[in-house]
Design a protein around this motif. Structure first.
Motif, PDB file in Angstrom:
ATOM      1  N   TYR A   1     -22.050  62.429  58.209  1.00  0.00           N
ATOM      2  CA  TYR A   1     -20.903  63.170  58.721  1.00  0.00           C
ATOM      3  C   TYR A   1     -20.997  64.591  58.231  1.00  0.00           C
ATOM      4  O   TYR A   1     -21.529  64.875  57.157  1.00  0.00           O
ATOM      5  N   GLN A  56      -6.767  63.652  63.621  1.00  0.00           N
ATOM      6  CA  GLN A  56      -7.440  62.356  63.591  1.00  0.00           C
ATOM      7  C   GLN A  56      -8.431  62.223  64.732  1.00  0.00           C
ATOM      8  O   GLN A  56      -8.331  62.903  65.747  1.00  0.00           O
ATOM      9  N   THR A  57      -9.365  61.292  64.548  1.00  0.00           N
ATOM     10  CA  THR A  57     -10.299  60.925  65.595  1.00  0.00           C
ATOM     11  C   THR A  57      -9.697  59.772  66.394  1.00  0.00           C
ATOM     12  O   THR A  57      -8.654  59.229  66.027  1.00  0.00           O
ATOM     13  N   ASN A  58     -10.379  59.400  67.445  1.00  0.00           N
ATOM     14  CA  ASN A  58     -10.053  58.149  68.128  1.00  0.00           C
ATOM     15  C   ASN A  58     -10.566  57.011  67.257  1.00  0.00           C
ATOM     16  O   ASN A  58     -11.152  57.249  66.194  1.00  0.00           O
ATOM     17  N   ALA A  95     -15.654  59.936  67.407  1.00  0.00           N
ATOM     18  CA  ALA A  95     -15.380  60.452  66.063  1.00  0.00           C
ATOM     19  C   ALA A  95     -15.059  61.940  66.055  1.00  0.00           C
ATOM     20  O   ALA A  95     -14.783  62.499  64.997  1.00  0.00           O
ATOM     21  N   TYR A  96     -15.086  62.590  67.196  1.00  0.00           N
ATOM     22  CA  TYR A  96     -14.630  63.980  67.242  1.00  0.00           C
ATOM     23  C   TYR A  96     -13.123  63.993  66.991  1.00  0.00           C
ATOM     24  O   TYR A  96     -12.398  63.107  67.465  1.00  0.00           O
ATOM     25  N   VAL A  97     -12.638  64.995  66.254  1.00  0.00           N
ATOM     26  CA  VAL A  97     -11.190  65.103  66.058  1.00  0.00           C
ATOM     27  C   VAL A  97     -10.526  65.412  67.399  1.00  0.00           C
ATOM     28  O   VAL A  97     -11.122  66.034  68.277  1.00  0.00           O
ATOM     29  N   LYS A  98      -9.296  64.959  67.547  1.00  0.00           N
ATOM     30  CA  LYS A  98      -8.574  65.145  68.808  1.00  0.00           C
ATOM     31  C   LYS A  98      -8.265  66.619  69.066  1.00  0.00           C
ATOM     32  O   LYS A  98      -8.138  67.036  70.213  1.00  0.00           O
TER      33      LYS A  98
END
Length: 133
Positions: free
Chosen positions: A118, A105-107, A92-95
């Protein structure tokens, strides 16, 4: 000459098989992304504009937007009560960190039934509730 020809045939067959596997993997990743629902969240100075989320169990991609915060932002998702870094849901970390006027976006994140929080440690924001039914 026959050995060289045999070697070329074997090499060609291996190359075709490997290309097919790579294409299958790309297609599987693409279909998973299509099956994932996108949840858009916006951050302003010190807060997310969405204070609570209720989602069904499943696959999600979180899209985080920076609206007017003059430094980079991130996104952390963790089980409720377990917000230390060891329990962060890494997918859920942003790319990439999010600059003002941009989004990232996240994965794909697979959420199971339960309660999560969150937040952004870079903004910083309060911890917001995400409930998965």
């Amino acid at each position: 000459m026959k050995n060289i020809l045999k070697s070329l045939v074997v090499f060609g067959a291996l190359l075709i098989a490997q290309t097919g596997l790579a294409q299958d993997k790309m297609a599987m990743n693409s279909s998973m992304e299509k099956a994932a629902k996108i949840v858009k969240l916006t951050q302003t100075e010190g807060e997310f504009t969405t204070k609570t989320l209720n989602l069904e169990a499943g696959n999600y991609i979180f899209e985080i937007s920076n609206q007017g915060v003059d430094h980079e932002l991130g996104f952390v998702l963790a089980p409720k009560g377990k917000t230390d870094q060891a329990h962060h849901i890494k997918a859920a970390y942003v790319k990439k960190t999010v600059n003002d006027g941009e989004s990232s976006q996240t994965n794909i994140v697979t959420l199971e039934k339960g309660e999560y929080v969150y937040f952004c440690p870079l903004n910083p924001t309060p911890h917001y509730t995400l409930i998965v039914d």
